[in-house]
Design an enzyme around this catalytic site. Sequence first.
Site, PDB file in Angstrom:
ATOM      1  N   GLU A 126      67.515   5.647  59.923  1.00 42.05           N
ATOM      2  CA  GLU A 126      68.887   5.375  59.875  1.00 42.05           C
ATOM      3  C   GLU A 126      69.675   6.830  60.989  1.00 42.05           C
ATOM      4  O   GLU A 126      69.101   7.838  60.635  1.00 42.05           O
ATOM      5  CB  GLU A 126      69.573   5.919  58.489  1.00 42.05           C
ATOM      6  N   GLU A 303      70.382   8.884  46.490  1.00 40.24           N
ATOM      7  CA  GLU A 303      68.739   8.197  46.804  1.00 40.24           C
ATOM      8  C   GLU A 303      68.597   6.734  46.131  1.00 40.24           C
ATOM      9  O   GLU A 303      67.981   5.936  47.158  1.00 40.24           O
ATOM     10  CB  GLU A 303      67.975   8.626  47.790  1.00 40.24           C
TER      11      GLU A 303
HETATM   12  N1  TRP Z   1      72.094   7.744  54.244  1.00 35.61           N
HETATM   13  C1  TRP Z   1      71.142   9.005  54.606  1.00 35.61           C
HETATM   14  C2  TRP Z   1      72.106   8.592  52.873  1.00 35.61           C
HETATM   15  O1  TRP Z   1      73.609   9.304  52.422  1.00 35.61           O
HETATM   16  C3  TRP Z   1      71.797   9.596  54.860  1.00 35.61           C
HETATM   17  C4  TRP Z   1      71.128   9.303  56.301  1.00 35.61           C
HETATM   18  C5  TRP Z   1      69.766  10.848  56.208  1.00 35.61           C
HETATM   19  C6  TRP Z   1      71.861  10.108  57.757  1.00 35.61           C
HETATM   20  N2  TRP Z   1      69.224  10.820  57.622  1.00 35.61           N
HETATM   21  C7  TRP Z   1      70.185  10.422  57.815  1.00 35.61           C
HETATM   22  C8  TRP Z   1      72.426   9.647  58.519  1.00 35.61           C
HETATM   23  C9  TRP Z   1      70.355  11.050  59.670  1.00 35.61           C
HETATM   24  C10 TRP Z   1      72.447   9.483  59.943  1.00 35.61           C
HETATM   25  C11 TRP Z   1      71.487  10.334  60.593  1.00 35.61           C
HETATM   26  O2  TRP Z   1      71.943   9.280  51.773  1.00 35.61           O
HETATM   27 ZN    ZN Z   2      73.892   7.773  50.839  1.00 34.74          ZN
END
Ligand code: TRP
Ligand code: ZN
Length: 868
Positions: A126, A303
Amino acid sequence: MRTENAVAPKTIYLKDYTPAPYQAAYVNLSFNLLPGKTIVTSEVKYAKNPAGVSNDLVLDGEEQNILSVALNGQRFESYTIEDGQMRIVNPGDEFILTIISEIDPAANTALEGLYQSQGNYCTQCEAEGFRRITYYQDRPDVLSVFTVRIEADAKLYPVLLSNGNLQEEGGLPDGRHFRVWHDPFPKPCYLFALVAGDLQRVADTFTTMSGRQVDLHIYVRAGDEKQCGHAMESLKKSMKWDEEVYGREYQLDLFNIVAVSDFNMGAMENTSLNIFNTALVLAHQETATDSDFMSVEGVIAHEYFHNWTGNRVTCRDWFQLSLKEGFTVFRDQEFSADLNSRAVQRIDDVNGLRRLQFPEDGSPLAHSVQPDQFIEISNFYTKTIYEKGSELIRMQHTLLGAQTFRKATDLYFDRYDGHAVTCDDFVQCMADASGRDLSQFFRWYKQAGTPTVQFSSAYDSAKQSYTLTFKQSQPDTPEQTNKQPLHIPVAVGLLDANGKEVLPTQVLELTAREQTFTFTDLPGRPVPSILRGFSAPVKLETDLSDDDLRLLQVHDSDGFNKWEAGQTLALRTIERVMKDPAADISQYVADVGALIAQGLQGIGDKALLARALTLPMIGVIAQHQAVIDPAAIDAARTAIVHQIKRAHKEALAALYDANGNPGSFSITPEAMGRRALQAAVLEILTSTNGTGCAARAKAHYDAADNMTDRVTALASLSDSSQPQRAEVLADFYKRFKDYPLVVDKWFSLQAIANREQIFEDLTMLRNHADFNIKNPNRVRSLYSAFAINNPVKFHDPSGKGYAFLRDVIIELNTINPQIAARMVTPLREWKRYTPALQALMKAALEAIQATPNLSGDVFEIVSKSLNA
Ligand code: TRP
Ligand code: ZN
């Protein structure tokens, strides 16, 4: 090796969204982890998407060397590669595309895609990291079933993990082995994960509401196993809470968490293979503070909750990021409120919103919760998307009520399980389940900026009626002016002159720019408690007198507003002292004395008293200033603390002693509340930084049997020029030098010092053997701690603070662009500061902008900061 390098910065617009031209029926990935390189084979069966508007297959890919491409098993070369995209013109209705490429995880310092952390392999996909692993339609609306084969040296990498269930495993010649993982639930590629390494496993199980047993595994480095208990308990509590509160059960037989030291963010919700920053897994009383314990619990929950809000129902495109993040933050905040103290949780969450999101919303980087455009999506993992996004869900919960809200979320999961949807779809479910029109409410998603709500009141003794008049206004933000009024839920209660509640909480709904509400049958003028529980993310301008606020501070049944009344009184006092350092504040000081006296009598919740005894932080006070001068705010704030100490020294000392460590450590809300109260009192008692203060703080340190008390003591010594400061810091380092997360604290505690020698300290820390520019936690422990939590020295009139930050941003620009861009945050609000500070901040931004090879990430933040 030919690498596709950073793509030129380009703005992407929500209005340009079109469905993907091809669907992926399955994705078979094979990873051969070899010394010095990794070979990735991806075999994908594509089928034309009936909803698609183009015949070309366009695949994203970066930082990789293509070894071969085959279409339906035949070598294929009729593709073009340009600007990080592979294009195949009209490949047909259905076909299998096989791409073999080579990547170099050891050289990956950006920590996006496949990289190495302390020798172990892990991924972060992500938002757009998957394209650094293989060429693919790297967008969240392409869902597919993934099968993943991993092959590696068996001794170096005994643990091989990917999403889903283990399908096959075996040994291979030359000391190698392999595993095949299969995830039966279609998912977007940003949820793909792979881990290969030498890790220890901590195991437990959870039985779901339908009686299925789920294996829970936490993987950490050898030696860290005994620090996993809290994370495991938090995971089980999260699974149970989601069943009880949302009716959501976990669908797979296995749930893995892997802790890694090098991570750009907190954690990542990859399906059944969550990858975490060690800082949000490991927790033990010797090495973790109470606030660390709370963060671990909250992020484990966050998470886990993504399994439904984000994974099973995912985002159509990245403009919908808050669909999953806002909702999931709301869920984790409510989980923490249910497990601990609701009022304390709300106070801490609102404090964070005010200190970090409000400034963002007032800056050149202000954006709506559903933005219309961005350059780099990784820059949009913001306080607005997460924390304001959560407030938007909370308001819908407030407007619908808990029961109807649950009906609406049931409908949402029913309707959209397995789909990629929009924020509009979410709100439509709220509307459909409640029968309410939420079209005006949706403006909250589209209009940036923090609204202001002003209220005034009038009592008519002849009619025994009371009116509340509200006016709402929306600030202009970049590219947005003349905004429409919002649908704002304002929770209100009324107290009589004795503090007795005469009207329990009611939710008033503001929809017009100006609105009046009348309450009848009130024999005397009531005192209103407005915006209970902080029912909307607005700036409230109150016309209540100090006496009204005092009554609320003592009697309000709403824990949040009780605290809020005290904070408003404190703010008024600070503003008075800022205008006139000789102002008489004896009334305020006496009020604080009354709070201390209550504490001595054992009345009330200790965690709440700790917060009531803490003056608003500089960052929160700054939000109320037309022109921000951190040193002036600090001077007034400090002068008030000194007066409180002088007036109540004995009572404070008694309160400190009465809340000493009883011996047996626990992390119950009561125990944390006691420690927090002792810390708040110690902060006042040691505020003058004299010899007695240092002795007291040192004694606190020496008596500590846990990290919370050690950090409390160190924080109390941080500004001191007494010899105990160095003694305690040295002891702390010696004890904990083998615990990286504690060494991070050692860096931070020095970076936040408001003392003359700070710039020499910063240079020493920067050159310290334990500093590592490639480790985000260490970079944050020094630079973010300084720039965010040391406002006075960061904004030093010499400009040295800005230069310190500027240099690391330039250095990180090529190493880790995501972290570099985040580091710019404290500079973006430059226009809010005094002219002298503004000029220096602007110069720092311009120097960064002039850096050759500026990454798209840094370019976006810096250019938007300067252009506004
Ligand atoms: N989806 C993750 C969260 O909020 C966010 C995240 C984790 C993220 N690693 C990342 C976003 C690296 C951008 C880049 O739980
Ligand atoms: Zn999140």
